[in-house]
Design a protein around this motif. Structure first.
Motif, short mmCIF file in Angstrom:
data_model
loop_
_atom_site.label_atom_id
_atom_site.label_comp_id
_atom_site.label_asym_id
_atom_site.label_seq_id
_atom_site.Cartn_x
_atom_site.Cartn_y
_atom_site.Cartn_z
N PHE A 46 0.85 -1.19 0.00
CA PHE A 46 0.00 0.00 0.00
C PHE A 46 0.89 1.24 0.00
CE2 PHE A 46 -2.13 3.46 2.24
CZ PHE A 46 -3.38 3.50 1.63
N VAL A 47 0.50 2.25 -0.78
CA VAL A 47 1.22 3.52 -0.78
C VAL A 47 0.22 4.67 -0.81
CG1 VAL A 47 1.43 3.57 -3.32
CG2 VAL A 47 3.05 4.88 -1.91
N THR A 58 12.12 13.23 -1.95
CA THR A 58 11.69 12.28 -0.94
C THR A 58 11.27 10.98 -1.64
OG1 THR A 58 9.38 13.01 -1.00
CG2 THR A 58 10.85 14.13 0.55
N PRO A 59 11.26 9.87 -0.90
CA PRO A 59 10.92 8.60 -1.54
C PRO A 59 9.42 8.33 -1.55
CG PRO A 59 11.55 8.20 0.72
CD PRO A 59 11.70 9.69 0.50
N LEU A 60 9.02 7.41 -2.41
CA LEU A 60 7.73 6.76 -2.25
C LEU A 60 7.86 5.77 -1.10
CD1 LEU A 60 6.70 6.01 -5.95
CD2 LEU A 60 5.41 7.45 -4.36
N VAL A 61 6.92 5.80 -0.19
CA VAL A 61 6.99 4.94 0.99
C VAL A 61 5.85 3.93 0.92
CG1 VAL A 61 6.95 4.85 3.50
CG2 VAL A 61 8.03 6.79 2.35
N PHE A 62 6.21 2.64 0.93
CA PHE A 62 5.25 1.56 0.80
C PHE A 62 5.14 0.78 2.10
CE2 PHE A 62 6.83 2.48 -3.40
CZ PHE A 62 5.74 2.32 -4.24
N ASP A 63 3.91 0.48 2.49
CA ASP A 63 3.65 -0.41 3.61
C ASP A 63 3.42 -1.82 3.06
OD1 ASP A 63 3.71 1.65 5.52
OD2 ASP A 63 1.61 2.14 5.09
N LEU A 64 4.16 -2.79 3.57
CA LEU A 64 3.96 -4.19 3.21
C LEU A 64 3.46 -4.93 4.45
CD1 LEU A 64 7.17 -4.96 1.11
CD2 LEU A 64 4.95 -4.19 0.31
N THR A 65 2.40 -5.71 4.28
CA THR A 65 1.77 -6.39 5.41
C THR A 65 1.45 -7.83 5.04
OG1 THR A 65 0.73 -4.29 6.03
CG2 THR A 65 -0.09 -6.27 7.12
N VAL A 66 1.72 -8.73 5.97
CA VAL A 66 1.36 -10.14 5.79
C VAL A 66 0.16 -10.45 6.68
CG1 VAL A 66 2.16 -12.53 5.93
CG2 VAL A 66 3.79 -10.70 5.40
N TYR A 67 -0.89 -10.99 6.06
CA TYR A 67 -2.12 -11.35 6.78
C TYR A 67 -2.30 -12.86 6.79
CZ TYR A 67 -3.56 -6.45 6.12
OH TYR A 67 -3.63 -5.07 6.12
N GLU A 68 -2.95 -13.35 7.82
CA GLU A 68 -3.32 -14.76 7.85
C GLU A 68 -4.49 -15.00 6.91
OE1 GLU A 68 -4.04 -18.17 11.22
OE2 GLU A 68 -4.88 -16.18 11.59
#
Length: 445
Positions: A35-36, A100-110
């Motif tokens: 997500f960004v 500035t950078p693009l900042v991405f959230d990475l998430t692992v879900y069950e």
């Protein structure tokens, strides 16, 4: 305890990242989501995986079973992003502030989750691990210099040192304003690159119809005579209307232009574009048909049939005099481009050059690629809001083919400019920011 490890956590936008999940039970079902949020423009992608016998998921070897993409795609979570639910139609992921950078959230879900479930308020989603990564366009030692000289406006990106460097002028199309991300990335590879707007920026005209090619000619002279730039000639690159402009520019600037990259542009003069106007003289343009433009059910304008799409329907007398240029041409065409007849136009341009005894051309044509072919791992812009027309226009393309096109064309573009402009490739380094790094969330797997 599950761990999400991304290496490196901070990288250039065109570099691959290694994404691994460890500490799972074997054959565990998980969803990995990226997500960004860039200035309120939200994009995301997700993929479903089964962990292997060692309890790991590795995106460079494990296939996505479903989601935003299928199969093994190490960077699929970036290249296959789409606008998040609730975004305005035609939104495009563009980095405006390249310092500035693009900042991405990475998430692992069950478990296996869908986009709808991410936004559901009625179900809880168990997070197993998450992390944040940075993606940069601009290298640590690149200097950003705003330009206001004579009639020209823009931004010059200069690599570390006094130079001289190989020079490039970079242009976009009817989006208007200034787009700096590609110029910043070129400079990160050792080029002095001028991002050149031509309307809708500062005191420039708001209407591209009024722009005369003398504006671009002045920009070429400015960059060629800049002491930071090698005196052997420069390169030019453009997409869409910018691509059409660089083709015309190559014909009027003589030996000042050594290499020209046309991304989904037209070698024919067309209505309302700057290439048709030079020193006040207007060239005859292709016949177009507004009657063949139609609006799809979702309100998106489909202009596929606005342009002639067969050789016999084209007035070949509207072809630019490309034979007057001594530069090298690289034509990049998306075969699913829905705004121009890009493959046809590129093919006819090269046949025209060949007819005039020229061999200074090369075509890269990509099945599945749409209109905006950009540096690698940017998401496909399938439809785009065009402010000057106040409509959303179909740009076309399929994510898989478009992703391949962006990787391959960028590699070829860098090699093309390096071959014909010279210079040496620097050792690139991203700026030193506090790494947000890996965050591990304990789980009871």
């Amino acid at each position: 305890m599950a761990e999400l490890i991304v290496m490196p956590t901070s990288a250039f936008i065109d570099e691959k990242m290694s994404i691994h999940v460890y500490g799972l039970q074997k054959s565990r079902s998980v969803t990995i989501r990226a997500f960004v949020d860039e200035r309120g423009r939200n994009f995301e992608a997700y993929a479903h995986f089964h962990s292997d016998v060692n309890g790991t998921v590795q995106l460079d070897s494990h296939p996505s079973l479903c989601g935003s993409y299928r199969g093994v795609m190490p960077m699929g979570l970036f290249s296959h992003m789409q606008p998040s639910p609730g975004q305005k139609a035609g939104v495009r992921l563009v980095k405006k502030n390249v310092t500035t950078p693009l900042v991405f959230d990475l998430t692992v879900y069950e478990g296996f989750l869908s986009t709808e479930e991410f936004y559901s308020r009625t179900s809880a989603h168990k997070i197993l691990a998450k992390t944040t990564v940075e993606r940069w366009y601009m290298a640590k030692d690149v200097e950003r210099i705003e330009i206001k000289s004579g009639n020209i406006r823009g931004t010059l990106f200069k690599p570390k040192g006094d130079g001289p460097f190989p020079g490039i002028i970079d242009m976009f199309g009817t989006a208007g304003g200034i787009m700096e991300f590609r110029a910043a990335l070129f400079s990160s590879y050792g080029f002095a690159c001028l991002s050149l707007p031509f309307f809708g920026y500062e005191d420039l005209t708001k209407n591209p119809v009024e722009v005369d090619m003398v504006y671009f000619e002045e920009a070429v002279d400015w960059l060629v005579n800049n002491p930071l730039v090698m005196d052997s000639g420069i390169g030019i690159i453009g997409v869409s209307a910018g691509a059409q402009t660089v083709l015309k520019l190559a014909t009027i600037c003589g030996s000042k232009i050594k290499a020209c990259v046309c991304i989904n542009g037209s070698p024919f003069y067309t209505p309302d574009e700057p290439s048709r106007l030079y020193k006040g003289k207007v060239q005859p343009t292709l016949n177009v048909s507004t009657e063949r433009v139609f609006v799809e059910e979702d309100g998106v304008f489909n202009i596929t049939r606005y342009w002639p799409n067969k050789p016999e329907d084209i007035d070949h007398s509207t072809m630019m005099n490309l034979e007057d240029s001594s530069c090298q041409f690289l034509f990049i065409a998306g075969e699913e481009d829905k705004t121009w007849s890009s493959k046809l136009f590129s093919t006819l341009a090269c046949k025209y050059l060949q007819k005039h005894g020229k061999s200074n051309w090369k075509i890269l044509s990509y099945p599945g690629a749409g209109h905006l072919i950009e540096p690698p791992y940017a998401p496909l812009c399938h439809k785009c809001y065009v402010a000057i027309s106040d409509v959303v226009v179909l740009y076309g393309g399929h994510p898989d083919g478009h992703a391949i096109a962006q990787e391959d064309s960028w590699r070829n573009t860098l090699a093309f400019f390096r071959k014909h402009l010279g210079g040496s490739e620097p050792i690139r380094s991203v700026p030193s920011h506090d790494r947000l790094g890996m965050i591990t969330i304990p789980s009871k797997l």
